[in-house]
Design a protein around this motif. Structure first.
Motif, PDB file in Angstrom:
ATOM      1  N   ASP A 116       0.776  -1.268  -0.039  1.00  7.73           N
ATOM      2  CA  ASP A 116      -0.040   0.021  -0.024  1.00  7.73           C
ATOM      3  C   ASP A 116       0.711   1.316   0.108  1.00  7.73           C
ATOM      4  O   ASP A 116       0.222   2.308  -0.585  1.00  7.73           O
ATOM      5  CB  ASP A 116      -0.816  -0.076   1.272  1.00  7.73           C
ATOM      6  N   ASP A 117       1.912   1.318   0.486  1.00  9.04           N
ATOM      7  CA  ASP A 117       2.853   2.411   0.689  1.00  9.04           C
ATOM      8  C   ASP A 117       3.857   2.481  -0.268  1.00  9.04           C
ATOM      9  O   ASP A 117       4.943   2.906  -0.440  1.00  9.04           O
ATOM     10  CB  ASP A 117       3.483   2.468   2.098  1.00  9.04           C
ATOM     11  N   TRP A 118       3.616   1.826  -1.588  1.00  8.87           N
ATOM     12  CA  TRP A 118       4.429   1.917  -2.815  1.00  8.87           C
ATOM     13  C   TRP A 118       4.908   3.004  -3.045  1.00  8.87           C
ATOM     14  O   TRP A 118       6.147   3.636  -3.536  1.00  8.87           O
ATOM     15  CB  TRP A 118       3.966   0.998  -3.972  1.00  8.87           C
ATOM     16  N   ARG A 119       4.138   4.004  -3.011  1.00  2.43           N
ATOM     17  CA  ARG A 119       4.290   5.731  -3.680  1.00  2.43           C
ATOM     18  C   ARG A 119       5.553   6.225  -2.401  1.00  2.43           C
ATOM     19  O   ARG A 119       6.510   6.646  -3.146  1.00  2.43           O
ATOM     20  CB  ARG A 119       3.242   6.584  -3.512  1.00  2.43           C
ATOM     21  N   GLU A 120       5.495   5.801  -1.300  1.00  2.00           N
ATOM     22  CA  GLU A 120       6.589   6.452  -0.340  1.00  2.00           C
ATOM     23  C   GLU A 120       7.866   5.530  -0.676  1.00  2.00           C
ATOM     24  O   GLU A 120       8.937   6.384  -0.637  1.00  2.00           O
ATOM     25  CB  GLU A 120       6.116   6.200   0.860  1.00  2.00           C
ATOM     26  N   ARG A 121       7.824   4.459  -0.882  1.00  2.21           N
ATOM     27  CA  ARG A 121       9.021   3.700  -1.282  1.00  2.21           C
ATOM     28  C   ARG A 121       9.735   4.033  -2.713  1.00  2.21           C
ATOM     29  O   ARG A 121      10.683   4.214  -2.880  1.00  2.21           O
ATOM     30  CB  ARG A 121       8.392   2.185  -1.100  1.00  2.21           C
TER      31      ARG A 121
END
Length: 268
Positions: A116-121
């Motif tokens: 779910d946090d792929w954008r931050e990664r």
């Protein structure tokens, strides 16, 4: 698995101010060309990256390569052996490394899904990476990671990319920026932003790589309806009404400047 790492161009890039953290506030219109590096992958006992292609020699640290780091950002139950065919020049204003990372994200999304946090990664890898994951025209603000939709009326437009085969470090170009606020991006669809916008890094980039001015002059002499430097340079792009005009320009520029790198494509 196979993915194209689509070349990124900045239809316009307005630098607004220097931030206290050393980065710059900017507004940009990202667009993507339907050609670029090519990545293939197969399952393996552990992740590994092999780099081939014309510009492989410029990536002499496989562990520091952003595509390799992207693999490390997305843990899975099995490894991936990735081969990167490096067709885009390095440090060229085309987001080549970021595009490679974006292609890794897409391959993993297709086979395993993304957290779910792929954008931050993605943003942790580089400011252009979130935009490169989707590789669709969009607006970038902040350091380029705050993305918004863009009406893309330029999809399918023939484009020619030209680079003098001279790498240009992004940090050095930003450091040479004169500090003048370029103002907000124009409102409207991609074509309007492209026509009314500018690249606020063009002058400092030319100061460090005068060949950029030569490329812009050569593109100005074609039938392109728009030509501009991309990102922090040194690649410049030209947009054309049809394939015949683009191809004629490519041949003329190759004949007059055979040492320059170039690539033909269409905007996505």
């Amino acid at each position: 698995m196979r993915e194209t790492a689509y070349a990124k161009i900045n239809l316009a890039l307005h630098v607004r101010r220097r931030r206290e953290d050393g980065y710059h506030e900017l507004e940009t219109a990202f667009a993507f060309v339907d050609v670029g590096d090519e990545l293939t992958a197969r399952t393996a006992a552990q992740d590994r990256l092999t780099v081939t292609g014309e510009f492989a020699g410029a990536l002499d640290d496989p562990f520091g390569n952003i595509a390799s780091r992207a693999l490390g950002k997305l843990p899975r139950a099995e490894g991936l052996a990735v081969t990167l065919d490096k067709r885009l020049p390095v440090a060229a204003g085309l987001g080549g490394g970021s595009a490679d990372a974006g292609a890794v994200f897409r391959m993993i999304r297709e086979r395993y899904g993304l957290p779910d946090d792929w954008r931050e990664r993605a943003a942790a890898l580089g400011a252009d990476v979130p935009a490169c994951v989707e590789s669709e025209a969009c607006i970038g603000r902040g350091t380029g990671t705050d993305l918004a939709s863009l009406a893309n009326d330029l999809a399918g437009t023939p484009v020619l990319l030209v680079n003098p085969r001279a790498p240009l470090a992004t940090a050095a170009v930003f450091a040479a920026w004169d500090g003048r606020d370029c103002g907000a991006l124009p409102d409207g669809p991609a074509s309007q932003i492209a026509r009314e916008g500018r690249n606020g890094l063009e002058a400092p980039a030319i100061g460090q790589c005068p060949a950029i001015a030569d490329i812009l002059a050569a593109l100005r002499g074609t039938r392109a309806f728009l030509h501009r430097m991309s990102g922090s340079g040194a690649t410049c792009f030209a947009l054309f009404e049809n394939l015949e005009e683009r191809d004629a320009a490519a041949v003329a520029i190759a004949n007059s400047n055979p040492k320059w790198w170039q690539m033909r494509g269409r905007l996505r």
